[in-house]
Scaffold this motif. Structure first.
Motif, mmCIF file in Angstrom:
data_model
loop_
_atom_site.group_PDB
_atom_site.id
_atom_site.type_symbol
_atom_site.label_atom_id
_atom_site.label_comp_id
_atom_site.label_asym_id
_atom_site.label_seq_id
_atom_site.Cartn_x
_atom_site.Cartn_y
_atom_site.Cartn_z
ATOM 1 N N PRO A 122 0.825 -1.214 0.000
ATOM 2 C CA PRO A 122 0.000 0.000 0.000
ATOM 3 C C PRO A 122 0.858 1.262 0.000
ATOM 4 C CG PRO A 122 -0.067 -1.065 2.131
ATOM 5 C CD PRO A 122 0.539 -2.038 1.185
ATOM 6 N N ASP A 123 0.327 2.334 -0.537
ATOM 7 C CA ASP A 123 1.077 3.596 -0.589
ATOM 8 C C ASP A 123 1.241 4.154 0.809
ATOM 9 O OD1 ASP A 123 1.458 3.797 -3.393
ATOM 10 O OD2 ASP A 123 -0.660 4.343 -3.608
ATOM 11 N N TRP A 124 2.314 4.897 0.982
ATOM 12 C CA TRP A 124 2.605 5.483 2.287
ATOM 13 C C TRP A 124 1.814 6.785 2.461
ATOM 14 C CZ3 TRP A 124 3.824 4.904 6.959
ATOM 15 C CH2 TRP A 124 4.361 5.937 7.751
ATOM 16 N N THR A 125 0.867 6.744 3.348
ATOM 17 C CA THR A 125 0.040 7.926 3.590
ATOM 18 C C THR A 125 0.324 8.467 4.981
ATOM 19 O OG1 THR A 125 -1.749 6.618 4.540
ATOM 20 C CG2 THR A 125 -1.775 6.953 2.164
ATOM 21 N N GLY A 126 1.208 7.743 5.685
ATOM 22 C CA GLY A 126 1.498 8.196 7.041
ATOM 23 C C GLY A 126 0.626 7.442 8.030
ATOM 24 N N ASP A 127 -0.302 6.662 7.510
ATOM 25 C CA ASP A 127 -1.207 5.892 8.368
ATOM 26 C C ASP A 127 -0.550 4.586 8.784
ATOM 27 O OD1 ASP A 127 -3.180 4.523 9.622
ATOM 28 O OD2 ASP A 127 -4.557 4.449 7.916
ATOM 29 N N THR A 128 0.167 4.603 9.886
ATOM 30 C CA THR A 128 0.857 3.390 10.333
ATOM 31 C C THR A 128 -0.149 2.344 10.822
ATOM 32 O OG1 THR A 128 1.092 4.284 12.568
ATOM 33 C CG2 THR A 128 2.908 4.673 11.040
ATOM 34 N N ARG A 185 9.763 4.857 -1.530
ATOM 35 C CA ARG A 185 8.402 5.348 -1.310
ATOM 36 C C ARG A 185 8.048 5.714 0.126
ATOM 37 N NH1 ARG A 185 4.356 0.883 -3.667
ATOM 38 N NH2 ARG A 185 5.353 0.309 -5.638
ATOM 39 N N MET A 186 8.815 5.177 1.028
ATOM 40 C CA MET A 186 8.467 5.352 2.433
ATOM 41 C C MET A 186 9.695 5.488 3.320
ATOM 42 S SD MET A 186 6.410 2.449 4.514
ATOM 43 C CE MET A 186 6.798 2.522 6.234
#
Length: 228
Positions: free
Chosen positions: A6-12, A78-79
């Motif tokens: 999944p893309d890194w949205t900051g939602d750990t 990406r992260m």
DNA sequence: GCGACAG
DNA sequence: ATCTTGTCGC
């Protein structure tokens, strides 16, 4: 063997939940070709101040340890590094390097934790579940857990690594006088088999050959060639 | 609230 | 992970 990270949205929180789901797919029973014909080492390094993730895969003959093939995959990072979520940062590049090998290995040794992880899904276990390949985590330090007993300074000695009352891996003295390796099953490998398999591929260095060679390739420390 | 924390 | 020379120890 598909399933993008999944893309890194900051939602750990979402990533932690994803790990818990994938951890249920981990199988801790020996399920690999015997005798092993090939083994591969995987590791990741970075370039451009971390902007580029560089994964290395080295395929060896399981018997002679002769290098059969080696590949390097470079992908934009990406992260950021977040303890406990390392696999989401390194897995895309590792899978790309695996895909470049002429044939998949019978066993994969990945630099990092197997199930010796807070949610039992270190990068080696994640790699195993996603690729479907038998895997073992070979880390240079502990993430979680503590050794059950003192470790003898003799080559091949090992002691359980525990988190509460559960054994999650081993501390393995791969070389006398050196800090022990943290070895834990990733996927399709039983707990008792992990240290034995790692020692089988270890010669005169602290790291087993597959991971040692991948380390040098990923870190551009390859004596000989200059790049991939 | 205070540390610990793969690579 | 990455930046880096010399130095301690088997």
């Amino acid at each position: 063997m598909n399933s993008p990270v999944p893309d890194w949205t900051g939602d750990t929180g979402a990533l932690r939940a994803e790990q818990e789901a994938l951890a249920r797919q981990v199988r801790l029973r020996d399920d690999f070709r015997k005798p092993l014909r090939t083994v591969a080492g995987f590791d990741v390094g970075f370039e451009d101040d971390g902007a580029t993730t560089r994964a290395a895969a080295v395929l060896l003959d399981a018997d002679s340890l002769a290098v059969l093939d080696q590949q390097v995959a470079r992908l934009p990072t990406r992260m950021p590094y977040v303890p406990g979520l390392l696999s989401f940062r390194e897995l895309p590049a590792l899978l790309a390097a695996l895909a470049l090998l002429p044939t998949a290995p019978d066993l994969a040794l990945v630099d990092g934790q197997g199930i010796a992880h807070p949610r039992r899904l270190g990068v080696a276990a994640h790699f195993g579940v996603i690729s479907g390949l038998p895997s073992i985590g070979v880390a240079k330090s502990v993430l979680v857990g503590a050794p059950r007993m003192a470790l003898h300074d003799m080559r091949g000695a090992f002691t359980p690594l525990r988190d509460d009352r559960e054994q999650i891996g081993w501390l393995l003295r791969s070389k006398p006088g050196c800090l022990p390796l943290v070895v834990s099953p990733g996927h399709r490998v039983a707990m008792p088999s992990a240290p034995e398999l790692v020692m089988r591929f270890t010669t005169r260095y602290r790291l087993p050959e597959p991971t040692r060679l991948a380390d040098r390739l990923a870190s551009r420390r390859d004596p000989g060639a200059g790049d991939d």
